[in-house]
Scaffold this motif. Structure first.
Motif, PDB file in Angstrom:
ATOM      1  N   PHE A  27      22.645  43.943 -16.706  1.00 25.58           N
ATOM      2  CA  PHE A  27      23.737  44.604 -17.422  1.00 25.58           C
ATOM      3  C   PHE A  27      24.683  45.317 -16.457  1.00 25.58           C
ATOM      4  O   PHE A  27      25.885  45.337 -16.678  1.00 25.58           O
ATOM      5  N   THR A  28      24.161  45.868 -15.381  1.00 27.73           N
ATOM      6  CA  THR A  28      25.009  46.499 -14.364  1.00 27.73           C
ATOM      7  C   THR A  28      25.915  45.452 -13.722  1.00 27.73           C
ATOM      8  O   THR A  28      27.109  45.702 -13.511  1.00 27.73           O
ATOM      9  N   LEU A  29      25.363  44.288 -13.420  1.00 30.66           N
ATOM     10  CA  LEU A  29      26.172  43.200 -12.869  1.00 30.66           C
ATOM     11  C   LEU A  29      27.247  42.761 -13.861  1.00 30.66           C
ATOM     12  O   LEU A  29      28.396  42.519 -13.472  1.00 30.66           O
ATOM     13  N   LEU A  30      26.888  42.660 -15.126  1.00 38.19           N
ATOM     14  CA  LEU A  30      27.869  42.259 -16.145  1.00 38.19           C
ATOM     15  C   LEU A  30      28.969  43.306 -16.284  1.00 38.19           C
ATOM     16  O   LEU A  30      30.132  42.953 -16.487  1.00 38.19           O
ATOM     17  N   ASP A  31      28.621  44.587 -16.170  1.00 34.21           N
ATOM     18  CA  ASP A  31      29.628  45.659 -16.227  1.00 34.21           C
ATOM     19  C   ASP A  31      30.665  45.505 -15.123  1.00 34.21           C
ATOM     20  O   ASP A  31      31.845  45.793 -15.320  1.00 34.21           O
ATOM     21  N   ALA A  32      30.217  45.065 -13.953  1.00 33.04           N
ATOM     22  CA  ALA A  32      31.101  44.966 -12.789  1.00 33.04           C
ATOM     23  C   ALA A  32      31.753  43.587 -12.650  1.00 33.04           C
ATOM     24  O   ALA A  32      32.586  43.393 -11.761  1.00 33.04           O
ATOM     25  N   ALA A  33      31.392  42.652 -13.511  1.00 32.66           N
ATOM     26  CA  ALA A  33      31.888  41.280 -13.378  1.00 32.66           C
ATOM     27  C   ALA A  33      33.382  41.196 -13.636  1.00 32.66           C
ATOM     28  O   ALA A  33      33.917  41.883 -14.499  1.00 32.66           O
ATOM     29  N   PRO A  35      35.049  38.316 -14.690  1.00 36.79           N
ATOM     30  CA  PRO A  35      35.399  37.657 -15.949  1.00 36.79           C
ATOM     31  C   PRO A  35      35.055  38.563 -17.132  1.00 36.79           C
ATOM     32  O   PRO A  35      34.176  39.419 -17.038  1.00 36.79           O
ATOM     33  N   THR A  36      35.753  38.356 -18.215  1.00 31.75           N
ATOM     34  CA  THR A  36      35.440  39.076 -19.437  1.00 31.75           C
ATOM     35  C   THR A  36      35.342  38.061 -20.565  1.00 31.75           C
ATOM     36  O   THR A  36      35.819  36.942 -20.450  1.00 31.75           O
ATOM     37  N   GLY A  37      34.731  38.448 -21.623  1.00 35.17           N
ATOM     38  CA  GLY A  37      34.563  37.557 -22.751  1.00 35.17           C
ATOM     39  C   GLY A  37      33.281  36.771 -22.643  1.00 35.17           C
ATOM     40  O   GLY A  37      32.745  36.534 -21.553  1.00 35.17           O
TER      41      GLY A  37
END
Length: 72
Positions: A27-33, A35-37
């Motif tokens: 989830f931390t990686l996704l927060d900083a990613a 791309p969105t969506g």
């Protein structure tokens, strides 16, 4: 098994074991990613981190809709 995880969370133990990171780390990686969506994040997890489609989808689904799913 009333307390068994359901929905995306049912994948979390396998994700942690198979890919060597905790769900919170993902989830931390996704927060900083960048791309969105949903689709862009699933594609990113698959291409950059080698996750399978189902595992990537479970993480993104939970990440984008945390109030909808229980972790327990």
């Amino acid at each position: 098994m009333a307390n068994a995880p359901h929905g995306p969370a049912s994948y979390f133990p396998t994700i942690e074991t198979k890919y060597g990171r905790t769900v919170d780390e993902w989830f931390t990686l996704l927060d900083a990613a960048e791309p969105t969506g949903h689709t862009a994040l699933v594609t990113w997890l698959k291409s950059e981190h080698g996750l399978g489609h189902g595992h990537a989808t479970a993480l993104v689904q939970f990440h984008l809709n945390p109030g909808k799913w229980s972790r327990i």
